[in-house]
Design an enzyme around this catalytic site. Structure first.
Site, PDB file in Angstrom:
ATOM      1  N   ASN A 181       0.796  -1.223   0.000  1.00  0.00           N
ATOM      2  CA  ASN A 181       0.000   0.000   0.000  1.00  0.00           C
ATOM      3  C   ASN A 181       0.832   1.279   0.000  1.00  0.00           C
ATOM      4  OD1 ASN A 181       0.765  -0.468   2.699  1.00  0.00           O
ATOM      5  ND2 ASN A 181      -1.260  -1.242   3.215  1.00  0.00           N
ATOM      6  N   ASP A 235       1.134  -9.524   3.930  1.00  0.00           N
ATOM      7  CA  ASP A 235       0.179  -9.047   4.939  1.00  0.00           C
ATOM      8  C   ASP A 235      -1.271  -9.140   4.463  1.00  0.00           C
ATOM      9  OD1 ASP A 235       2.426  -8.451   6.402  1.00  0.00           O
ATOM     10  OD2 ASP A 235       2.364  -6.303   5.980  1.00  0.00           O
ATOM     11  N   ARG A 256       1.968  -6.759  10.556  1.00  0.00           N
ATOM     12  CA  ARG A 256       1.837  -5.378  11.019  1.00  0.00           C
ATOM     13  C   ARG A 256       0.475  -5.158  11.689  1.00  0.00           C
ATOM     14  NH1 ARG A 256       6.011  -2.647  10.480  1.00  0.00           N
ATOM     15  NH2 ARG A 256       4.960  -0.707  11.055  1.00  0.00           N
ATOM     16  N   LEU A 293      11.281 -16.253   7.242  1.00  0.00           N
ATOM     17  CA  LEU A 293      10.975 -17.575   6.699  1.00  0.00           C
ATOM     18  C   LEU A 293       9.583 -17.619   6.078  1.00  0.00           C
ATOM     19  CD1 LEU A 293      12.307 -19.835   9.604  1.00  0.00           C
ATOM     20  CD2 LEU A 293      13.515 -19.122   7.528  1.00  0.00           C
ATOM     21  N   GLN A 294       8.621 -16.929   6.697  1.00  0.00           N
ATOM     22  CA  GLN A 294       7.239 -17.019   6.213  1.00  0.00           C
ATOM     23  C   GLN A 294       7.040 -16.320   4.879  1.00  0.00           C
ATOM     24  OE1 GLN A 294       4.728 -14.523   9.155  1.00  0.00           O
ATOM     25  NE2 GLN A 294       6.829 -14.407   9.888  1.00  0.00           N
TER      26      GLN A 294
END
Length: 415
Positions: free
Chosen positions: A109, A139, A187, A293-294
């Protein structure tokens, strides 16, 4: 020849390079000169541009399955023209020197706001530039799209990792009750943490027994009884917490600091929660923080995510060459089973500097988990597997060394 410039921005995903390769293939098919900036908009300011030329299809395939950003990324918020005229003048001097007429910015964004600022500046400065945003963020907080490329792969990795760790936890008999806490990125939104709830469909007792999201304030009176029940019944309790969870006063459970003037670096919520629960219940705890890692697990990427990311790269080129500026390419869901999407565009004001929170109707009444409606939405996005070519027992990634083009503008440094 007029050129199309592509740049990557913000945090990486497992499929961002699929979008990059989609852009390169579409440019080659359209006979358009392709350039890329090193490290996002900063690479444009510093005139660090590359021209990969014609690449073998096998090389492109390997790049598309490689995590990280093949051209490099940055975190830099481009201010409006009136606030930083020197930055904008420099940007357009570089664009003009390299005959750039189309610019694609691949990010979240904040990056979509950069697309907006570039479009407005081009209009005011009278420069013929078409600017298109290409979405990506693990996210999943971009408005205007069914999902953000990168999220399904991160969700698949997190749910898988949590399932495996939960089975490990449940299999070990110990006399003292224990806690397992996983902290996810995200976040201010809870999409990533929520993805671990899929484990409940296969191993409900193994957890997660609680999923704590930023959209719901942390309330001990809601959390502690559920932790106590799991500890009493099973001898262990496993929880997932998003890094951006706050208490009822709006204060983060944990943060690492503030960088670059305003960017808040989150992290530590998992440890803060585990220590608080350990003090309350007198139990042993383990904390897992997947961190990078994710978002880098390309070996376990979602096929839907990979295919849509690549298609959006191609569609972004088609959109730009068609003359549509100040838009973000996006995906619209058509069917659930099999999951089908189509590419669309949305005005750049829709996602720019705005966040898509986790839907409140998908959060349980206690604020400690999510419901089945979310699982039905997510499951089609993580179905299937991609084969992972390996070399020497590891994924066969490709990290090209790109040579910068000769500079055509005067040397420059950030004011």
């Amino acid at each position: 020849m007029s050129a199309l410039l592509y740049a990557q921005s913000g945090g990486m995903t497992a499929v961002i390079n699929a979008s990059a390769v989609g852009v390169m293939r579409a440019c080659a098919a359209a006979g358009v000169s392709f350039l890329a900036a090193r490290h996002g908009i900063l690479g444009v300011l510093e005139e660090e541009l590359v021209a990969p030329g014609t690449l073998d299809s096998s090389v492109l395939a390997r790049i598309s399955r490689t995590p990280g950003g093949t051209f490099g990324s940055c975190r830099f918020d481009l201010p409006p023209l009136d606030e930083a005229p020197a930055l904008h003048e420099r940007l357009f001097a570089v664009l003009e020197a390299h005959e750039v007429r189309w610019l694609l910015y691949n990010g979240g964004n904040g990056s979509m706001d950069t697309v907006r600022q570039l479009h407005l500046s081009a209009q005011r400065l009278g420069y013929p530039l078409t600017v298109v945003g290409v979405p990506k963020t693990i996210d999943n907080d971009l408005l205007g799209t069914d999902f953000s490329p990168g999220y399904p792969s991160a969700a698949k990795y997190l749910a898988t990792s949590y399932l495996e760790a939960s089975l490990d936890l449940a299999s070990l008999y110990v006399r003292k009750p224990r806690l397992f806490v996983m902290e996810t990125m995200g976040r201010n939104v809870g999409w990533l943490a929520a993805s671990t709830s899929l484990v409940q469909r296969f191993a409900p007792d193994e957890g997660p027994h609680l999923v704590l999201l930023p959209e719901t304030p942390f309330r001990p009176e809601a959390v502690f009884p559920r932790v106590e029940e799991a500890l009493s019944r099973l001898g262990f309790c496993s929880l997932v917490i998003a890094e951006g969870v706050k208490d009822e006063t709006g204060r983060l459970l944990s943060m690492r600091g503030v960088e670059e003037g305003r960017y808040v670096q989150l992290g530590g919520a998992g440890m803060a929660l585990a220590q608080r629960l350990a003090q309350e219940f007198g139990v042993k705890y383990h904390v897992a923080v997947p961190d990078y890692l994710q978002r880098a697990a390309a070996h376990w990427a979602s096929p839907v995510d990979y295919e849509v990311a690549a298609r959006l790269g191609e569609f972004a080129v088609e959109t730009a060459l068609g003359g549509s500026s100040a838009v973000m390419v996006a995906v619209e869901r058509l069917d659930e089973a099999p999951c089908r999407h189509r590419c669309v565009t949305v005005p750049i004001d829709t996602p720019a500097n705005r966040e898509r929170g986790f839907p409140p109707q998908w959060i349980d009444t206690a604020g400690c988990g999510v419901n089945e409606a979310f699982s039905r939405w997510l499951l089609p996005l993580i179905e299937g597997t991609l084969s992972t070519p390996c070399r020497g027992g590891l994924p066969d990634v490709h990290l090209p060394v790109w040579e910068s083009l000769p500079k055509r503008c005067t040397p420059w440094s950030m004011p």
